[in-house]
Design a protein around this motif. Sequence first.
Motif, PDB file in Angstrom:
ATOM      1  N   LEU A  21     -10.652 -13.198 -11.589  1.00  0.00           N
ATOM      2  CA  LEU A  21      -9.190 -12.951 -11.410  1.00  0.00           C
ATOM      3  C   LEU A  21      -8.689 -12.972 -12.830  1.00  0.00           C
ATOM      4  N   ALA A  22      -7.944 -11.946 -13.185  1.00  0.00           N
ATOM      5  CA  ALA A  22      -7.145 -11.934 -14.600  1.00  0.00           C
ATOM      6  C   ALA A  22      -5.896 -11.852 -14.380  1.00  0.00           C
ATOM      7  N   ASP A  23      -5.039 -12.335 -15.317  1.00  0.00           N
ATOM      8  CA  ASP A  23      -3.554 -12.136 -15.419  1.00  0.00           C
ATOM      9  C   ASP A  23      -2.927 -12.133 -14.145  1.00  0.00           C
ATOM     10  N   VAL A  24      -3.142 -13.348 -13.400  1.00  0.00           N
ATOM     11  CA  VAL A  24      -2.282 -13.256 -12.060  1.00  0.00           C
ATOM     12  C   VAL A  24      -0.874 -13.914 -12.214  1.00  0.00           C
ATOM     13  N   ASN A  25       0.108 -13.045 -11.745  1.00  0.00           N
ATOM     14  CA  ASN A  25       1.463 -13.441 -11.519  1.00  0.00           C
ATOM     15  C   ASN A  25       1.773 -13.495 -10.196  1.00  0.00           C
ATOM     16  N   LEU A  26       2.306 -14.345  -9.506  1.00  0.00           N
ATOM     17  CA  LEU A  26       2.819 -14.223  -8.196  1.00  0.00           C
ATOM     18  C   LEU A  26       3.649 -15.320  -7.658  1.00  0.00           C
ATOM     19  N   ARG A  27       4.606 -14.670  -7.094  1.00  0.00           N
ATOM     20  CA  ARG A  27       5.878 -15.417  -6.533  1.00  0.00           C
ATOM     21  C   ARG A  27       6.025 -15.374  -5.155  1.00  0.00           C
ATOM     22  N   ILE A  28       5.865 -16.344  -4.184  1.00  0.00           N
ATOM     23  CA  ILE A  28       6.074 -16.210  -2.743  1.00  0.00           C
ATOM     24  C   ILE A  28       7.233 -17.152  -2.468  1.00  0.00           C
ATOM     25  N   LYS A  29       8.238 -16.621  -1.896  1.00  0.00           N
ATOM     26  CA  LYS A  29       9.292 -17.643  -1.448  1.00  0.00           C
ATOM     27  C   LYS A  29       9.119 -18.295  -0.315  1.00  0.00           C
ATOM     28  N   GLU A  30       9.699 -19.405   0.040  1.00  0.00           N
ATOM     29  CA  GLU A  30       9.731 -20.228   1.346  1.00  0.00           C
ATOM     30  C   GLU A  30      10.109 -19.357   2.384  1.00  0.00           C
ATOM     31  N   LYS A  31       9.168 -19.806   3.538  1.00  0.00           N
ATOM     32  CA  LYS A  31       9.484 -19.006   4.847  1.00  0.00           C
ATOM     33  C   LYS A  31       9.110 -17.528   4.840  1.00  0.00           C
ATOM     34  N   GLU A  32       8.324 -17.192   3.880  1.00  0.00           N
ATOM     35  CA  GLU A  32       7.856 -15.857   3.856  1.00  0.00           C
ATOM     36  C   GLU A  32       6.472 -15.914   4.675  1.00  0.00           C
ATOM     37  N   MET A  33       6.212 -14.527   5.143  1.00  0.00           N
ATOM     38  CA  MET A  33       4.792 -14.374   5.791  1.00  0.00           C
ATOM     39  C   MET A  33       4.302 -13.245   5.114  1.00  0.00           C
ATOM     40  N   VAL A  34       3.180 -13.532   4.430  1.00  0.00           N
ATOM     41  CA  VAL A  34       2.639 -12.685   3.488  1.00  0.00           C
ATOM     42  C   VAL A  34       1.200 -12.397   3.861  1.00  0.00           C
ATOM     43  N   GLY A  35       0.550 -11.193   3.660  1.00  0.00           N
ATOM     44  CA  GLY A  35      -0.846 -10.925   3.807  1.00  0.00           C
ATOM     45  C   GLY A  35      -1.673 -10.857   2.552  1.00  0.00           C
ATOM     46  N   ILE A  36      -2.730 -11.177   2.484  1.00  0.00           N
ATOM     47  CA  ILE A  36      -3.568 -11.182   1.331  1.00  0.00           C
ATOM     48  C   ILE A  36      -4.940 -10.254   1.580  1.00  0.00           C
ATOM     49  N   SER A 181       4.556 -15.363  14.141  1.00  0.00           N
ATOM     50  CA  SER A 181       6.126 -14.810  13.612  1.00  0.00           C
ATOM     51  C   SER A 181       6.757 -15.757  14.066  1.00  0.00           C
ATOM     52  N   ARG A 182       6.694 -16.425  15.380  1.00  0.00           N
ATOM     53  CA  ARG A 182       7.296 -17.744  15.730  1.00  0.00           C
ATOM     54  C   ARG A 182       7.489 -18.798  14.756  1.00  0.00           C
ATOM     55  N   LEU A 183       6.194 -19.407  14.293  1.00  0.00           N
ATOM     56  CA  LEU A 183       5.999 -20.352  13.493  1.00  0.00           C
ATOM     57  C   LEU A 183       6.944 -20.050  12.004  1.00  0.00           C
ATOM     58  N   ASN A 184       6.804 -18.807  11.660  1.00  0.00           N
ATOM     59  CA  ASN A 184       7.269 -18.315  10.391  1.00  0.00           C
ATOM     60  C   ASN A 184       8.939 -18.650  10.086  1.00  0.00           C
ATOM     61  N   LYS A 185       9.345 -19.163  11.244  1.00  0.00           N
ATOM     62  CA  LYS A 185      10.976 -19.391  11.149  1.00  0.00           C
ATOM     63  C   LYS A 185      11.023 -20.462  10.374  1.00  0.00           C
ATOM     64  N   ASP A 186      10.289 -21.574  10.354  1.00  0.00           N
ATOM     65  CA  ASP A 186      10.298 -22.874   9.719  1.00  0.00           C
ATOM     66  C   ASP A 186       9.078 -23.057   8.686  1.00  0.00           C
ATOM     67  N   LEU A 187       8.261 -22.100   8.828  1.00  0.00           N
ATOM     68  CA  LEU A 187       7.066 -22.212   7.600  1.00  0.00           C
ATOM     69  C   LEU A 187       6.730 -21.262   6.807  1.00  0.00           C
ATOM     70  N   THR A 188       6.052 -21.250   5.642  1.00  0.00           N
ATOM     71  CA  THR A 188       5.567 -20.210   4.871  1.00  0.00           C
ATOM     72  C   THR A 188       4.299 -19.968   5.299  1.00  0.00           C
ATOM     73  N   ILE A 189       3.797 -18.709   5.518  1.00  0.00           N
ATOM     74  CA  ILE A 189       2.476 -18.247   6.077  1.00  0.00           C
ATOM     75  C   ILE A 189       2.037 -17.454   5.308  1.00  0.00           C
ATOM     76  N   LEU A 190       0.681 -17.496   4.702  1.00  0.00           N
ATOM     77  CA  LEU A 190      -0.336 -16.654   4.046  1.00  0.00           C
ATOM     78  C   LEU A 190      -1.524 -16.506   4.955  1.00  0.00           C
ATOM     79  N   ILE A 191      -1.817 -15.006   5.062  1.00  0.00           N
ATOM     80  CA  ILE A 191      -2.925 -14.705   5.777  1.00  0.00           C
ATOM     81  C   ILE A 191      -3.964 -14.055   5.091  1.00  0.00           C
TER      82      ILE A 191
END
Length: 253
Positions: A21-36, A181-191
């Motif tokens: 991994l090189a030069d990684v810059n990443l920001r994920i906000k609270e209560k987002e659901m993001v895929g990797i 999707s239901r849990l994402n109302k309260d939690l940040t989720i990365l998949i």
Amino acid sequence: MKKSAIEIKDMCFSYGSHLVLADVNLRIKEKEMVGIVGPNGGGKTTLLRLMLGLLQPDCGTIKILDQTPEQASNRIGYVPQHRLFDPLFPVSVLDVVLMGRVGKSWGGPFSKKDRDSALNALNDVDLYDKRFTAFADLSGGQRQRTLIARALSSSAELLFFDEPTANVDSFAERKLYELLSRLNKDLTILIVSHDVGFVSKYVSSVVCVNRSVLIHPTSELDGQTIQDIYGKDLSIIHHDHRCSEKGHTWLNF
């Protein structure tokens, strides 16, 4: 403005002389659901392990909920691929979920608070009635929901999933993502997933990992973007209204 759940700045990581991994810059906000997503060997699992604090970056910084990954470890719920668990191990569903409470009490047997947290988590994933069932007797989708309950019982604020739909059928996939999707109302989720098409239906953004890291809104995921992620030797199936009459349309990149 939402706070950052994850903030990575100028991060790099190598296994010996092999740059992953090189030069990684990443920001994920609270209560987002993001895929990797990304190709095999592109660094998805390494990025996940770095955020979990299982690996240390060679350069740059990683902040999880304004702490180092090690400091934030008790605020992170990790759901591995369920095939990493021996389904024949003689434990009940409730026993598995209680494992998420390890380290939450001052030694000794699990407390009433621990059991209440585990039972509440099982209720959240619609498995309360299966609490005394052997883990080995569950379907693939039910096992995955049990592992989600295990993570929830730890009072996690951030959930990491590694290939959550591996070894489950399409119906269980859909039910699983409805739950997330239901849990994402309260939690940040990365998949973390290899299935960019399926994940993009449910997440707000997709993090594309192939040594470098780019984040896209799902609306930007088109054929060219997918080609850039996975390379030119790729075929995907395009599903549309003609499938019922003519089958699949293959798009070759």
